[in-house]
Every structure is written in C-alpha cells, then in structure tokens.
Design a protein around this motif. Structure first.
Motif, mmCIF file in Angstrom:
data_model
loop_
_atom_site.group_PDB
_atom_site.id
_atom_site.type_symbol
_atom_site.label_atom_id
_atom_site.label_comp_id
_atom_site.label_asym_id
_atom_site.label_seq_id
_atom_site.Cartn_x
_atom_site.Cartn_y
_atom_site.Cartn_z
ATOM 1 N N ASN A 313 0.931 -1.238 0.046
ATOM 2 C CA ASN A 313 -0.167 0.104 -0.059
ATOM 3 C C ASN A 313 0.788 1.467 0.021
ATOM 4 O O ASN A 313 1.667 1.387 0.958
ATOM 5 C CB ASN A 313 -0.970 0.006 1.270
ATOM 6 C CG ASN A 313 -1.804 1.093 1.209
ATOM 7 O OD1 ASN A 313 -2.120 1.735 0.178
ATOM 8 N ND2 ASN A 313 -2.632 1.406 2.488
ATOM 9 N N ASN A 314 0.852 2.075 -0.847
ATOM 10 C CA ASN A 314 1.434 3.315 -1.043
ATOM 11 C C ASN A 314 0.619 4.454 -0.962
ATOM 12 O O ASN A 314 0.960 5.632 -1.615
ATOM 13 C CB ASN A 314 2.278 3.307 -2.449
ATOM 14 C CG ASN A 314 1.763 3.298 -3.447
ATOM 15 O OD1 ASN A 314 0.564 3.404 -3.325
ATOM 16 N ND2 ASN A 314 2.515 3.477 -4.738
ATOM 17 N N SER A 315 -0.484 4.433 -0.491
ATOM 18 C CA SER A 315 -1.298 5.521 -0.489
ATOM 19 C C SER A 315 -0.897 6.550 0.544
ATOM 20 O O SER A 315 -0.388 6.161 1.564
ATOM 21 C CB SER A 315 -2.792 5.068 -0.174
ATOM 22 O OG SER A 315 -3.126 5.374 1.264
ATOM 23 N N PRO A 316 -1.475 7.744 0.562
ATOM 24 C CA PRO A 316 -0.882 8.750 1.620
ATOM 25 C C PRO A 316 -1.446 8.385 2.998
ATOM 26 O O PRO A 316 -0.850 8.645 4.193
ATOM 27 C CB PRO A 316 -1.748 10.166 1.306
ATOM 28 C CG PRO A 316 -2.134 9.955 -0.239
ATOM 29 C CD PRO A 316 -2.351 8.507 -0.344
ATOM 30 N N LEU A 317 -2.597 7.294 3.308
ATOM 31 C CA LEU A 317 -3.002 6.949 4.364
ATOM 32 C C LEU A 317 -2.168 5.419 4.718
ATOM 33 O O LEU A 317 -2.438 4.925 5.923
ATOM 34 C CB LEU A 317 -4.448 6.895 4.634
ATOM 35 C CG LEU A 317 -4.944 7.822 4.282
ATOM 36 C CD1 LEU A 317 -6.618 7.690 4.121
ATOM 37 C CD2 LEU A 317 -4.897 9.059 5.445
ATOM 38 N N ALA A 318 -1.121 5.025 4.048
ATOM 39 C CA ALA A 318 -0.535 3.890 4.217
ATOM 40 C C ALA A 318 -0.047 3.507 5.598
ATOM 41 O O ALA A 318 0.482 4.674 6.358
ATOM 42 C CB ALA A 318 0.525 3.459 3.234
ATOM 43 N N GLY A 319 -0.242 2.485 6.232
ATOM 44 C CA GLY A 319 0.452 2.251 7.420
ATOM 45 C C GLY A 319 -0.365 2.557 8.826
ATOM 46 O O GLY A 319 0.217 2.274 9.874
ATOM 47 N N GLN A 320 -1.458 3.212 8.546
ATOM 48 C CA GLN A 320 -2.254 3.674 9.676
ATOM 49 C C GLN A 320 -3.068 2.511 10.217
ATOM 50 O O GLN A 320 -3.340 2.806 11.551
ATOM 51 C CB GLN A 320 -2.877 5.066 9.204
ATOM 52 C CG GLN A 320 -1.743 6.015 8.920
ATOM 53 C CD GLN A 320 -2.674 7.262 8.587
ATOM 54 O OE1 GLN A 320 -3.853 7.460 9.077
ATOM 55 N NE2 GLN A 320 -1.761 8.376 8.285
ATOM 56 N N GLU A 321 -3.575 1.713 9.461
ATOM 57 C CA GLU A 321 -4.476 0.867 9.988
ATOM 58 C C GLU A 321 -4.214 -0.640 10.080
ATOM 59 O O GLU A 321 -4.864 -1.348 10.784
ATOM 60 C CB GLU A 321 -5.907 0.764 9.201
ATOM 61 C CG GLU A 321 -6.295 2.219 9.407
ATOM 62 C CD GLU A 321 -7.512 2.673 8.171
ATOM 63 O OE1 GLU A 321 -7.758 1.793 7.298
ATOM 64 O OE2 GLU A 321 -8.088 3.981 8.414
ATOM 65 N N GLY A 322 -3.089 -0.837 9.244
ATOM 66 C CA GLY A 322 -2.745 -2.356 9.401
ATOM 67 C C GLY A 322 -1.551 -2.721 10.225
ATOM 68 O O GLY A 322 -0.806 -1.876 10.661
ATOM 69 N N LYS A 323 -1.372 -3.830 10.381
ATOM 70 C CA LYS A 323 -0.409 -4.423 11.381
ATOM 71 C C LYS A 323 0.742 -4.956 10.189
ATOM 72 O O LYS A 323 1.974 -4.605 10.590
ATOM 73 C CB LYS A 323 -0.853 -5.571 12.048
ATOM 74 C CG LYS A 323 -0.501 -5.507 13.467
ATOM 75 C CD LYS A 323 -1.131 -6.758 14.475
ATOM 76 C CE LYS A 323 -1.647 -8.230 13.609
ATOM 77 N NZ LYS A 323 -2.339 -8.914 14.687
ATOM 78 N N HIS A 324 0.366 -5.492 9.189
ATOM 79 C CA HIS A 324 1.223 -6.320 8.300
ATOM 80 C C HIS A 324 1.465 -5.476 7.153
ATOM 81 O O HIS A 324 0.113 -5.470 6.216
ATOM 82 C CB HIS A 324 0.978 -7.647 7.979
ATOM 83 C CG HIS A 324 0.989 -8.260 9.120
ATOM 84 N ND1 HIS A 324 1.795 -8.665 10.311
ATOM 85 C CD2 HIS A 324 -0.207 -9.350 9.688
ATOM 86 C CE1 HIS A 324 1.447 -9.492 11.183
ATOM 87 N NE2 HIS A 324 0.097 -9.621 11.007
ATOM 88 N N VAL A 325 2.396 -4.733 6.860
ATOM 89 C CA VAL A 325 2.265 -3.912 5.567
ATOM 90 C C VAL A 325 3.426 -3.869 4.765
ATOM 91 O O VAL A 325 3.322 -3.419 3.614
ATOM 92 C CB VAL A 325 2.183 -2.282 6.055
ATOM 93 C CG1 VAL A 325 0.843 -1.917 6.853
ATOM 94 C CG2 VAL A 325 3.590 -1.930 6.762
ATOM 95 N N THR A 326 4.471 -4.733 5.052
ATOM 96 C CA THR A 326 5.592 -4.393 4.281
ATOM 97 C C THR A 326 5.356 -5.671 3.025
ATOM 98 O O THR A 326 4.836 -6.653 3.124
ATOM 99 C CB THR A 326 6.753 -5.218 4.948
ATOM 100 O OG1 THR A 326 6.763 -6.332 5.482
ATOM 101 C CG2 THR A 326 7.186 -3.878 6.050
#
Ligand SMILES: Nc1nc2c(ncn2[C@@H]2O[C@H](COP(=O)(O)OP(=O)(O)OP(=O)(O)O)[C@@H](O)[C@H]2O)c(=O)[nH]1
Ligand SMILES: [Mg+2]
Length: 599
Positions: A313-326
């Motif tokens: 996910n590379n949206s401006p809100l990326a990483g704010q809601e999920g635990k596994h993002v990489t």
C-alpha cells in the motif's frame, strides 16, 4: 472389514447441500442428544458463516445401521468448481441436489458433466419442494434431459429421485406422500451407491484430495484409502505428480465422525482419513506402501482464469490501520496460502508487487478478505482475464451465463450484454412473470457487470455463470459506463460538501471519512472523471441551526465492500484494502500526473 459408503453432495450454489448434510447428521443420530450445533454446521469458517456459502469442501461421517457413510460437502459457487472435480474422484456415489424452482443452473451442468464422465452413479434430490413456486415435475424432466444431453449411460440415466425440503428435515420418494423423513435417503444410499472397491490386504494406496494445516503436526493430507491399511507410525512412500518418490512416516492419523475429528491408530481400504507426517504432501499425491509403491492417476488441477496484482500500500494513509504492511509480509502470507490452496498461483511482479491468479473474483476476494482480517494492508488492481495462446491463436476464457429477470426488463439486459460481447443462446418463460435468458460471454465482459445488472433489475434479477472454455479473443468489450468523482484534497470529508456533491453522482463516503488527493469518493453520473473537493465546510452555525438541518439531508453512501469495489474499478484505479477500510483510488494521485500519462 467395516461396511462403508462414500458419497459427495454436489449442486449449484445455494441449492441446499450444506443444509441437507445437517439433516443427515441430525437424523442419523450422529449429533449426540445434548450436542448443540449451528445451522449449516459444516460451513465452519468465519467467512463461510458470514456469507452463507461453502468455500472449502469438507468431509464428515455418519453411522446408519451397520454402515459408516463418509460424506463430502462441496462448494456450489463456480469459482470453486475445481475442488468438486477432485472430490468426485474420492467417492463412489453422489447426491445431486437441484432446487425445485430454479431447476438446472450453470453449476448443475458443470457438476453433472464431471460426475457422469467419472462414471459415478447419482441419486437426484429435488430440494426446496416447500417453496410456493416449486415445480418438481418440471425439474425432474430438466434433469432427465440434462443427463441425456451429456451422454449418461443407461445405468446413470436410471437415477433414483428423492423429493426433499432439507431445511425442514423432510424427504420422500413420491411427491404424493405426506411428510416423510431422511430414512429414505439413507436407504437409497445403501442400496444404490456401490461399496468401495479395493482390499485392505493389497499394498497401501491413499490419494490426497484436500490439504489442511495444523500448528502442531504441520501439513495434513485428507485422503481416501483405495487399498491396504494406514497405521500410525508406518513408513510410507509419497508419490508426487512428477513421478518423484519421497520417503515419509505417518505421524498422526485422524478419523472423522460428525463434527468431531479424533486420533485413530489404523484405517483401511475404503475409508477417508486425515494423514499427517509429510511436509511435502500435495493434492493428488499418493501415499503408498514403501515396498510396493504404485501411484494412482494424478489429479487434474484446473488452470486459473483471472489475475490481480497485490501490492504494498503506497497511499497517503498507508500504514495507519494495518499491522502487516511490508512486501515481505505480504509475500510470506501469499506463499503460505499457496501451500494449501492448489487452485491459486502467485508470482513476483516487480518490487512490492505480486501477481495472484485464481478461478474467479470470489476466490480472490476470499483471500483478500481473510488477509485484511489478519491485519494486512495492501493494494489490489483490477482483475484481468488470463489470455492463452492455443495453436497460435490468442484465446480468452468464456463463461456460460444464466440470468433470471422480470419479463419487462429482459430487453434492457440483453442490450447491455450485447455491448459486452455476449451471445444469447436461449430465452424461456419461468412462470411468475420471470424469464430465463442464457448467454455465452467472454469472462472479460462479465467483470463489473453484476453491479450494473442489479441496478438495471432493481435488485430483482439473479445471475449465475460458470467457466466453459478458452475461445479466440473477441475484441474490445464495453466497460464501466460512468466516471469517478475524485478528491482534490487531503483531510476529513464534510457533510456540507458531500451534500453539494451528491447531485453529481452516487457517493462512496460519509462525513468524517478520511480522504486524500486522488482518492475516488463516488461515481460520477456522467462518463467522464470529475475532480471535486469533499472537505469544504460551511460555517458551523448554519449547518447546526434547525432550519438548515433539513437542507443537508445526505443520501446514504453506496456500500462499496471489497467485492463490489473490485468489480467497479478500471485499469487506472486501485483498491486500498486495510483491516478497517476499503478505499478506491486512482493509481496516479495528482491530476497533473494523470494528465501527463494520458497524453
Ligand atoms: N425453502 C427452503 N430453503 C432451503 C431448503 N434447504 C436449504 N434452504 C435454504 O437455502 C439456502 C442455501 O442453503 P445451503 O445449505 O447453504 O446451500 P448450499 O448448496 O450448501 O450452498 P453453497 O455451499 O454455497 O453452494 C439457505 O438459506 C437455506 O436455509 C429447503 O428445503 N427449503
Ligand atoms: Mg454449502
């Protein structure tokens, strides 16, 4: 040797397979007196319960008189059809269900064809005879015709018919009878399903048809034993599809009865058991005698027809809601999925991008839905059909499509489908003001059609399709008719702006939802994209005053769940999926970038 019958329950989606299995468990007394259970007990995983559909085939066993009857409940949705084919090889008889009103549907045809080709002897169950619109005689005729069309042998054509209202626990051999219970189903199974062939005294041979995973014992192969005995602790050879033989040992043997699984010491030819101990076990492998290893015919695994790209996910809100993002986490998760899910494939598609292929949109959404529940955050692209070169010709998957619509809407639907390269094959009245129209259509033409269809038929239409074959590519098909409403700003959506925008189209967001530049917040009522500002506020006093409240009545947003959103997007758009949200965005977020790219 114990007396065994092995059957599979097959049908079109929703015709009542899992409900019938409930009744078989209940009326055979396999559920203990004090055992409580849910409706459709075999649909045991969360997504199955929520959606009311079967996703994975599952097996159970009941006792009736002195017999053990192993039963495999299969999914009816076309995306999981490959599973049915494998299951059919594991059983000696089948219950083919068919809805007493809907009659023969695309997936009925699919499963009947496979079943007949494998030489199985069917028992036909006309289910839901309690429905007001039920027409069991017509449906029995349809089944006879279908069998004849599909070259059933005389023996197969001579199938027993049972009439049932599975939900009410009613079954009978003659429509004229009052009441009736499942006794007649059990008796018909004992009479008409052949006992398993093979002998416990032959060298061992068991074939794996489903995989399971357990944290303690690792990979488990659910298998039918065709010959010999399987004992806990026994050394075995695992015959792989490519001919390789791997040494192994049975570390655990699990038997099935009702909803329970229990560890057992030994099982013999004819039975269905779960076998642990072989890390490399795969669907179709044969577990065989180490001295006399003879592999069974490998199983056909259906090829995927659809791909999507999962991405970091590379949206401006990326990483704010999920635990596994990489990218690494996503890759690991997809790899894990592929070890038990034979119907899907994945490959790397560049930095942080993974191409996932499967049999249809539902199969892909189920994976995505499971991942978001586990805390993953990712992007998904628009589904694309897989194009194959066959004898030098570019070919694409075609589907058999059946729609039931109110008579007056048939014309609209035919016109829409024409633009999507569908060819009409038949049209028949169905009674109660409906007609059934059948088409052959490139799978591409179906992407995004369901939403349009439901709007056109005001939710009254029913559509079903299943894969037919690869055929020469049919050229451009029409896609989404409407443009997108795209946010130009980052912030929180305001009621006042949504109110002002709702004349422009259907909104996907509500006040306080987070938005960003390039995010799609609604569907434009025209065919072009429109950039809008959803965060413009008005002085609060005006909004709050009682007179003005009336003025900002908001139309409820359209519910764009993962499935609907995936159908809706175009090639230049993406879904952003997190445990909390499904957002739709342009791939290129700024208007400048999009302009430049379109030049
Ligand atoms: N009226 C009526 N409804 C029934 C009957 N049997 C099942 N149903 C309903 O039909 C719906 C589908 O039932 P399921 O048992 O989930 O159907 P299924 O064939 O297992 O569906 P999939 O596994 O998704 O293919 C449920 O809402 C049931 O309650 C019946 O005899 N009469
Ligand atoms: Mg089911």
């Amino acid at each position: 040797m114990q007396k065994i019958r092995n059957i599979a329950v097959i049908a079109h989606v929703d015709h009542g397979k899992t409900t019938l299995v409930d009744g078989l468990l209940e009326q055979s007394g396999t559920f203990g007196d004090h055992e409580s259970h849910d409706e459709r007990a075999m649909d045991s995983n969360d997504l199955e319960k929520e959606r009311g559909i079967t996703i994975l085939s599952k097996n159970t066993a009941i006792r009736y008189k002195d017999h053990k009857i192993n039963i495999i409940d299969t999914p009816g949705h076309a995306d999981f059809g490959g599973e049915v084919e494998r299951v059919l090889k594991m059983v000696d008889g089948v219950l083919v269900l068919v809805d007493a009103y809907e009659g023969v549907m695309p997936q009925t045809k699919f499963v009947v064809k496979k079943m007949l080709a494998l030489g199985k002897k069917p028992i036909v169950v006309i289910n839901k005879i309690d429905k007001d619109s039920a027409d069991p005689d017509r449906v029995v005729d349809e089944m006879f015709d279908l069998f004849a069309q599909m070259d059933a042998t005389d023996d197969q054509q001579d199938f027993p018919v049972i009439y049932a209202a599975a939900r009410d626990g009613i079954a009978k051999l003659d429509m004229a009878e009052e009441g009736g219970d499942f006794q007649c189903i059990f008796e018909t199974i004992l009479e008409s399903v052949p006992a398993p062939e093979g002998s416990p005294d032959n060298p061992a041979q068991a074939q794996v048809f489903t995989l399971d995973y357990d944290n303690y014992v690792g990979k488990i192969g659910i298998s039918r034993i065709f010959n010999g005995r399987m004992k806990k602790g026994d050394p075995v050879k695992l015959a792989k599809a490519d001919g390789e033989m791997v040494n192994g040992k049975i570390s655990k043997l699990i038997g099935f009865m009702g909803l329970n699984r229990m560890e057992i010491q030994e099982a013999e030819a004819g039975d269905i058991v779960a076998i642990a101990g072989m890390e490399t076990v795969d669907v179709g492998d044969t577990i065989c005698d180490p001295v006399n290893p003879v592999a069974l015919d490998p199983m056909h695994v259906e090829e995927p027809t659809l791909t999507v790209v999962f991405s970091v996910n590379n949206s401006p809100l990326a990483g704010q809601e999920g635990k596994h993002v990489t990218g690494n986490k996503i890759r690991e998760r997809l790899e894990a999925e592929m070890t038990t899910n034979v119907a899907m494939k994945f490959e790397s598609a560049g930095e942080g991008m993974f191409k996932v292929s499967g049999r249809g949109e539902l199969q892909i959404t189920v994976l995505a839905e499971n991942m978001r529940r586990e805390g993953f955050e990712f992007g998904i692209s628009r589904p694309e059909v897989i194009v194959k070169e066959i004898e030098g010709v570019k070919c694409e998957p075609f589907e058999h499509l059946v729609i039931d619509v109110p008579e007056e809407l048939g014309g609209t639907v035919i016109e829409r489908l024409g633009k999507r390269k569908a060819e009409m094959k038949s049209m028949v009245p169905m009674g109660v003001g409906f007609q059934r129209i059948e088409f052959e259509i490139p799978a591409r033409g179906l992407i995004g059609f369901r939403g349009q269809f439901l709007t056109d038929t005001k939710g009254e239409g029913v559509m079903n399709h299943s894969f037919m074959e690869f055929r020469p590519h049919s050229g451009t098909v029409a896609s989404r008719q409407y443009g997108a409403l795209i946010s130009t700003e980052k912030g929180e959506a305001m009621a006042f702006s949504i109110f002002n925008l709702q004349d422009r189209g259907g909104m996907f967001i509500q006040p306080q939802d987070k938005v960003y530049e390039g995010m799609i917040i609604g569907e434009h009522s025209r065919s072009n994209d429109l950039s809008v500002n959803p965060i413009k506020g008005k002085a609060q006093s005006n909004v709050r005053s009682s007179g003005a409240d009336e003025a900002i009545k908001l139309v409820p947003p359209r519910d764009m769940n993962l499935e609907k959103a995936l159908e809706w997007i175009e090639d230049d758009e993406l879904l952003e999926v997190t445990p909390e949200s499904v957002r739709i965005r342009k791939r290129l977020l700024t208007e400048n970038e999009r302009k430049r790219a379109s030049r």
